[in-house]
Design an enzyme around this catalytic site. Structure first.
Site: not given
Ligand code: UD1
Ligand code: MG
Length: 451
Positions: A8, A15, A103, A315
């Site tokens: 993902l 941020r 991720y 290089r």
């Molecule tokens: C998510 C988890 C949470 C976990 C945390 C760990 C879910 C609902 N929650 O929360 O349980 O503790 O990660 O860090 O899964 N992304 C996409 N498309 C989207 C949404 C997210 O590609 O539509 C990617 C983001 O870029 C990121 C990852 O998925 O790399 C996680 O998304 P993020 O929004 O950070 O989830 P959290 O709210 O942190």
């Protein structure tokens, strides 16, 4: 069993305050996303699918550069992690085996942790990677019943009892592909964030009588990056770990904290690295080399017993054979230096091959660029290039040949020949004294005029 990675990487990373997509920010000179890809590569995946959104073009280029077989799918709207994984559905149509979700902004997961997740799949339908959080903060919480994972509750949706749980969700999971896409199809978005949560697949699986468990790892592996400050911390952690790894393998780092390593730096035992050395991507150093202080190295290979620096810049394409010497203020690019050859001072050697035992005098320059094209310089074994020789490429200097200091070499030099190309010296007896007298008189006259 066949494995497909789904990584993902669609999030914006607000941020980071950056035009560059978050997952392309580098740690140890390599984009975070590529760290995740390399960790996943340890599972020898049959398929790799990266879900891109923000900055998808740049993400696609980075993915391709690392793995031409990887697929990139687009998630145009970021509706949640389950929705993100769902974007890989078509790309994986016909694939049978396990999906492992990674991720792109979680670069430190270790290959053996992923292997443990796969191993746990033998007894469970769904395996989630969790960790004991020092500060559980806003992570999703893993609700366990013995070794069974019952469900995952997002922080925003959790009550006080669930918020008290410190076993947290890393976000990584492994599941049979068909089963996972089946479960995802039933995930809704009726929750505090209005998002399609991937975490919901756990309770959905359990409701169908499937089993789920959590494999745990050290919190450091699940470290995510959301800001420049976190990026700097992550890079620092990587450096500390990589330096410790080198020390363990018998590399001497005189001042470890001042040596900056790349993700793929390889250094052999009994090599000594003095303080303040920077390794860019693609550097390999064999055993028993000495890298002296303040060198900047990238895309180069340094063989056993070579001595580099202080203050050398290697290089991409610099290849040093055994027992070569490259000294201070020398820049090498796309140049092979054969065994025992020396380039000790103040030189630029680009697009060149330097034969074994050759000696390149101080201030030698290969004039490799004519403003449009690059040309090659070839120096034979045991040749002696006099100081301040300009080698106007393309040009060859034969084995055992010499060039006189200050020469501009534009034509090939035969083996064992001496090439000299400079105006002949004239000596004028007493002329220096006359010149000094004349100049001093002139200065005195000026001083009288201005006072
Ligand atoms: C998510 C988890 C949470 C976990 C945390 C760990 C879910 C609902 N929650 O929360 O349980 O503790 O990660 O860090 O899964 N992304 C996409 N498309 C989207 C949404 C997210 O590609 O539509 C990617 C983001 O870029 C990121 C990852 O998925 O790399 C996680 O998304 P993020 O929004 O950070 O989830 P959290 O709210 O942190
Ligand atoms: Mg997150």
């Amino acid at each position: 069993m066949s494995i497909a990675l789904v990584i993902l990487a669609a999030g914006k990373g607000t941020r980071m305050e950056s035009d560059l997509p978050k997952v392309l920010h580098p740690i140890a000179q390599v984009p975070m996303l590529v760290h995740a890809m390399r960790a996943g590569a340890a599972l020898d995946p049959a398929r790799v699918v990266v879900v891109a959104g923000h900055g998808a073009e740049a993400v696609t280029r980075a993915v391709r550069a690392e793995d031409d077989n990887a697929q990139v799918v687009l998630q145009t709207e970021q509706l949640g992690t389950a929705h993100a994984v769902d974007q890989a559905r078509d790309a994986l149509a016909g694939f049978s085996g396990d999906v492992v979700v990674l991720y792109g902004d979680t670069p430190f997961v270790q290959p053996d942790t992923l292997e443990r997740m796969i191993a746990a799949r033998a007894d469970h339908d769904l395996v989630v990677l969790g960790f004991q959080a020092a500060d559980p903060a806003r992570y999703g919480r893993l609700v366990m019943d013995g070794s069974d994972l019952t469900r995952i509750v997002e922080f925003k949706d959790a009550g006080p009892a669930e918020r008290a749980i410190d076993l947290c969700n890393s976000g990584l999971l492994a599941c049979d592909a068909a089963m996972l896409f089946d479960l995802i199809a039933t995930v809704g978005n009726d929750n505090a964030s209005g998002e399609y949560y991937l975490t919901d697949v756990v309770a959905l699986a359990r409701a169908r009588g499937l089993s789920a468990t959590a494999v745990t790892c050290d919190e450091a592996e699940t470290l995510g990056v959301n800001s420049r400050a976190e990026l700097a911390v992550a890079d620092g952690l990587f450096q500390a770990r990589a330096r410790a790894g080198l020390l363990d393998k018998g590399v001497t780092l005189m001042a470890p904290d001042s040596v900056y390593l790349a993700q793929d730096t390889v250094i052999g035992r009994d090599t000594v690295i003095e303080p303040n050395v920077v390794f860019g991507p693609g550097v390999t150093v064999e055993t028993g080399a000495l890298i002296r202080a303040f060198c900047y190295l990238e895309g180069c290979h340094i063989s056993r017993g070579a001595i580099v620096g202080p203050y050398a810049r290697l290089r991409p394409g610099a290849e040093l054979a055994e027992n070569t010497k490259v000294g201070n203020f020398v820049e090498l690019k796309n140049a092979r230096i054969d065994e025992g050859a020396k380039v000790n001072h103040l030189s630029y050697i680009g697009n060149a091959t330097i034969g074994a035992g050759a000696n390149i005098g101080a201030g030698t320059i290969t004039c490799n660029y004519d403003g449009v094209m690059k040309h090659h310089t070839r120096i034979g074994a045991r040749a002696f290039i006099g100081s301040n020789t300009m080698l106007v490429a393309p040009v060859n200097v034969g084995a055992g040949a010499m060039t006189a200091s200050g020469s501009v070499i534009t034509r090939d030099v035969a083996d064992d020949a001496l090439a000299m190309s400079r105006t002949e010296q004239q000596n004028k007896p007493g002329r220096a004294r006359k010149l000094f007298d004349m100049l001093r008189a002139k200065k005195a006259r000026r001083e009288r005029e201005t006072n």
